[in-house]
Write an enzyme that holds these catalytic residues in place. Structure first.
Site, short mmCIF file in Angstrom:
data_model
loop_
_atom_site.label_atom_id
_atom_site.label_comp_id
_atom_site.label_asym_id
_atom_site.label_seq_id
_atom_site.Cartn_x
_atom_site.Cartn_y
_atom_site.Cartn_z
N SER A 222 5.55 0.34 3.67
CA SER A 222 4.62 -0.47 4.47
C SER A 222 4.02 -1.55 3.58
O SER A 222 3.88 -1.35 2.38
CB SER A 222 3.48 0.41 4.99
OG SER A 222 2.63 0.78 3.92
N ASP A 223 3.66 -2.70 4.16
CA ASP A 223 2.81 -3.60 3.41
C ASP A 223 1.51 -2.85 3.16
O ASP A 223 1.19 -1.87 3.86
CB ASP A 223 2.56 -4.92 4.15
CG ASP A 223 2.04 -6.01 3.19
OD1 ASP A 223 1.61 -5.68 2.07
OD2 ASP A 223 2.08 -7.20 3.57
N TRP A 224 0.77 -3.29 2.15
CA TRP A 224 -0.39 -2.51 1.70
C TRP A 224 -1.47 -2.42 2.79
O TRP A 224 -2.09 -3.41 3.15
CB TRP A 224 -0.93 -3.14 0.42
CG TRP A 224 -0.37 -2.50 -0.83
CD1 TRP A 224 -1.11 -2.03 -1.88
CD2 TRP A 224 1.00 -2.23 -1.18
NE1 TRP A 224 -0.28 -1.47 -2.84
CE2 TRP A 224 1.01 -1.57 -2.43
CE3 TRP A 224 2.23 -2.43 -0.54
CZ2 TRP A 224 2.18 -1.15 -3.06
CZ3 TRP A 224 3.39 -2.01 -1.16
CH2 TRP A 224 3.36 -1.38 -2.39
#
Ligand code: BGC
Length: 816
Positions: A222-224
């Site tokens: 996932s993106d952060w």
């Protein structure tokens, strides 16, 4: 790694152990599992350098030119070498996974992260990204193709729902990711945004086409902070939730499996992928030591790194226009005027999560001075100020009040104001002050020796209650609540609050910034200050005088960290401040004026027809000035080509809108972005995709292209080119296709491939452009498949999307 071995490791883990592996152990690390000999894996941004685990100005990293400059290389060999440099930086910093490359597209010139993406074109982006990936992964370090997918602008980026048809996604926005998977990329990052109603961490696109049609066998991370729920992303094909600890999966994925909402096989599949990644980066062997961060600055004297970066600056510079002024002959110059604030304080990288701390920066002024040392006098006149908020304190006129060393004092205080920690630092930007549980206040202070008196501007950035004092006088004191969930704003780029105050002494004065720590608002704290700007009319007049007196003028203009940064789109394409007036005025008095443009993305250049030459350096990284001097004085040729079409004015640009309506952003232009949109609109840009001049001239001979090809087969176009100038040079020969009578929606013409050749003066070279079969295909929504229309196509050859010198017909035959 043998799949059977992975299977056996998986069998050793129970559900709780498996689920634990699927969330980060820290902001940058994955979890370890001793039962299978798995150590933590360390991730780091990417893409302009490898920062490592800490935001600490003392831990420096080699700083590459921005991705837009790498997109301008049109040179996969050099791009691969840059990938190798990123990998060696990763190894030096104990990093297993580099969070790069960014494969989103330059859909609109206003995109705030334009600098971090390669191009407007899916093919060029795919080829450049694949080369970088190959370079990174050849050294056993993982690359991450991000942000999957259609994360092409910043407005509302955490939640925007992009609407695009399957054809548009497949042919345009997914295409670079498909190329990355073909190049064997080990991770793909799911973006914050949504596409067609599903947030990307739970998008069906992760399963199909990413893991299905394309056969991606790596990890989808996932993106952060992009994971918002447990169940849907677990059922969709997301594998790893970052950062951690305490992500949504840790709390509830075990329960969701036990309750029968998520099959355990789905968890197994994710863990298998994570173990596969661990095998690839060498994190699985039980005998390997856990990675420890390497707290050493970049070896500044690393000659090979410097030479590579210097070569890259020159190779990525795009010479937009040249009226016989470049290259300059150093032997014929007595006096050179170097003008502009950016000449001495260039913008070397974009803002946001990609930021790194370079070991040094060679400014344009430094580079020019060094090259002309003993040959010509170099005068620097900054001209009018940029009218931007103040910059963070550095080491120039600031000292740690305790040690007296250049820089600042960083302190952490408890609730009673007692000191818990104090250290000397080099920057007023402190994004990760080392706060322990008792810390309540972050304090940054410096003894400022004002280089000028007058009305100064001071600033503090962060969230919560904050104050600024100068010599005991309170300049600002207020509460600034955090209203965003964007990590790039909270942790990297919090809003700056400024105040003006008179400074009437050149004696040292104590400047102190304090922010109180409140839950959920991060700890990033920035202390900024700027002396008064010169009076613009007088500053402009001084620049004009210097220009009139000089044999040549190099005026450096550019954008600022306030206009080009992650987290915000741009509001316009103007250079801002008085920069347009400055270039116009100096060019008017000296025809040998070279305008050097220091921006990550397109800007308006209203004076471009009046300047002797216009040279685009992008955000050039740490070797900015050496690479620039090589080009200006003809030691090397500027060999970049525009990876994106530049408008003369924002109003002309066919696709600009990045503002979601009701949370949705419709990609209404369909497949027509970049040069395709310009062709459809019939408008003429300032400079086309592919444009760029060198220091010699070329004549194109008749291309040798097949007259027919069977659908599904690649073909080759051979283009003879003659170097008609006086210097050796490099030419980028481009091939475009068109299908005038098509039954499906297609671009007016589209970029299909390129090849670069070098030739000595007076000699021919042949560019061999391989056009893959996919250049002829289209995505059929009805058949949900790639198809190739039989019939006649146009094949065109030239120097840019708007400058085509040869055309032929290609008959595509139905495959049997
Ligand atoms: C950015 C990513 C980056 C991540 C970690 C996010 O805000 O969108 O590109 O890799 O942060 O810093």
């Amino acid at each position: 790694m043998d799949e059977d071995v992975l299977g056996r490791l998986l069998e050793k883990l129970d559900l709780v152990q498996k689920v634990r592996l699927l969330s980060g152990a820290t902001t940058w690390r994955t979890a370890a599992e001793p039962a299978v000999g798995l150590r933590e894996m360390v991730t780091s941004d990417g893409p302009a350098g490898v920062r490592g685990e800490a935001w600490d100005e003392r831990l420096t990293s080699a700083l590459l030119p921005s991705a837009s400059a790498i997109g301008a290389l049109w040179d996969e060999g050099l791009t691969e070498e840059l990938g190798g440099l990123l990998a060696s930086e990763a190894v030096r910093k104990g990093v297993d996974v580099v969070l790069a490359p960014t494969l989103n597209l330059h859909r609109t010139p206003l995109g705030g992260r334009h600098f971090e993406c390669f191009s407007e074109d899916p093919v060029l982006t795919g080829r450049t990204g694949a080369a970088l990936i190959r370079g990174i992964q050849a050294a056993g370090v993982a690359a991450t193709a991000k942000h999957f997918v259609a994360n092409d602008s910043e407005t509302g980026r955490m939640h925007v729902d992009v609407r695009a048809s399957a054809q548009v996604l497949r042919e345009v926005y997914l295409a670079p990711f498909e190329a990355a998977v073909e190049a064997g990329v080990w991770l793909v990052m799911a973006g914050y945004n949504g596409v067609n109603g599903a947030t990307m961490t739970a998008s069906p696109l992760l399963a199909q086409p990413l893991k299905g049609d394309w056969g991606f066998d790596g990890v989808v991370v996932s993106d952060w902070g992009a994971l918002r729920s447990a169940r849907e992303p677990a059922l969709a094909a997301l594998d790893l939730a970052m950062p951690g600890p305490q992500g949504p999966w840790e709390a509830s994925l075990v329960r969701a499996v036990k309750d029968g909402h998520v099959p355990e096989e789905a968890v197994d599949e994710k863990v298998r992928r994570l173990l596969r990644l661990a095998g690839r980066v060498g994190a699985l062997a039980a005998d390997r030591q856990p990675r420890t961060p390497v707290p050493a600055p970049a070896p500044d004297g690393a000659d090979r790194t410097r030479a590579l970066l210097r070569r890259t600056v020159a190779a990525g510079c795009v010479l937009l226009a040249n009226r016989g002024v470049l290259p300059l002959d150093p032997g014929s110059l007595a006096k050179v005027a170097v003008i502009g604030v950016h000449a001495a304080a260039p913008r070397v990288q974009g803002g946001g999560s990609a930021g790194v701390f370079p070991p040094h920066v060679v400014t344009p002024l430094d580079g020019i001075r060094a090259r002309l040392d003993g040959l010509a006098e170099v005068v620097h006149v900054p001209g009018p100020g940029l009218g931007v908020p103040p910059a963070p304190l550095g080491t120039d006129w600031c000292a740690d009040p305790r040690s007296g060393k250049p820089g600042v004092l960083l302190r952490l205080l408890d609730g009673a104001g007692r000191e818990l920690h104090a250290e000397h630092r080099l920057s007023g930007t402190q994004l990760e002050p080392p706060v322990g549980p008792a810390a309540r206040t972050v304090e940054i202070s410096a003894l400022v020796r004002p280089p000028a008196t007058g009305e100064w501007t001071f600033g503090i950035a962060g969230f919560g209650r904050m104050s600024l004092t100068l010599g005991g006088r309170t300049l600002l004191d207020g509460a600034f609540p955090c209203t965003t969930d964007d990590p790039a704003v909270v942790h990297v780029n919090p809003p700056l609050h400024t105040v003006r105050a008179a400074v009437d002494t050149r004696e040292p004065v104590l400047l102190t910034a304090r922010r109180e720590l409140v839950p959920g608002a991060g700890r990033a704290t920035i202390l900024a200050a700027a002396p008064p700007e010169p009076e613009p009319v007088a500053a402009l007049a001084e620049a004009v005088r210097a220009a009139r007196d000089a044999d040549a003028v190099i005026v450096v203009v550019g954008t600022t960290e306030h206009t080009e940064t992650e987290g915000h789109d741009r509001v316009g394409l103007s250079l801002g401040g008085h920069q347009d007036a400055l270039v116009g005025a100096v060019a008017a008095v000296n025809p040998r004026t070279i305008a050097v443009v220091n921006s990550g993305g397109p800007v308006e250049l209203p004076w471009r027809d009046g300047a002797g030459a216009v040279l685009l350096t992008w955000f050039p990284g740490q070797e900015a000035g050496t690479g620039l001097a090589d080009v200006l004085f003809g030691d090397t040729e500027p060999s970049g080509r525009l990876p994106t079409t530049w408008a003369a004015a924002l109003a002309d640009a066919p696709v600009t809108d990045a503002r979601p309506v009701g949370g949705r952003l419709a990609y209404e232009e369909g497949v027509h972005i970049g040069h395709r949109a310009w062709l459809l609109s019939g408008r003429e840009p300032a400079y086309w995709f592919g444009h760029g001049l060198g220091y010699t001239t070329w004549e194109y001979g008749a291309a040798d292209a097949p007259s027919e090809v069977v659908a599904g087969s690649p073909f080759t176009v051979r283009v003879p080119v003659l170097n008609t100038g006086a210097r050796p040079g490099r030419e980028v020969v481009q091939v475009y296709l068109a299908r005038p009578e098509s039954a499906v929606e297609r671009p007016v013409r589209w970029f299909a491939g390129y090849a670069a050749v070098r030739a000595e003066p007076g000699t021919w070279a042949t560019a061999v452009v391989e056009v893959p079969a996919r250049a002829l295909r289209h995505w059929s929504e009805a058949e949900e498949a790639w198809c190739t229309e039989p019939g006649p196509y146009r094949v065109m050859v030239g120097r840019s999307a708007g400058d085509l010198s040869w055309g032929g017909t290609l008959e595509v035959l139905e495959a049997r």
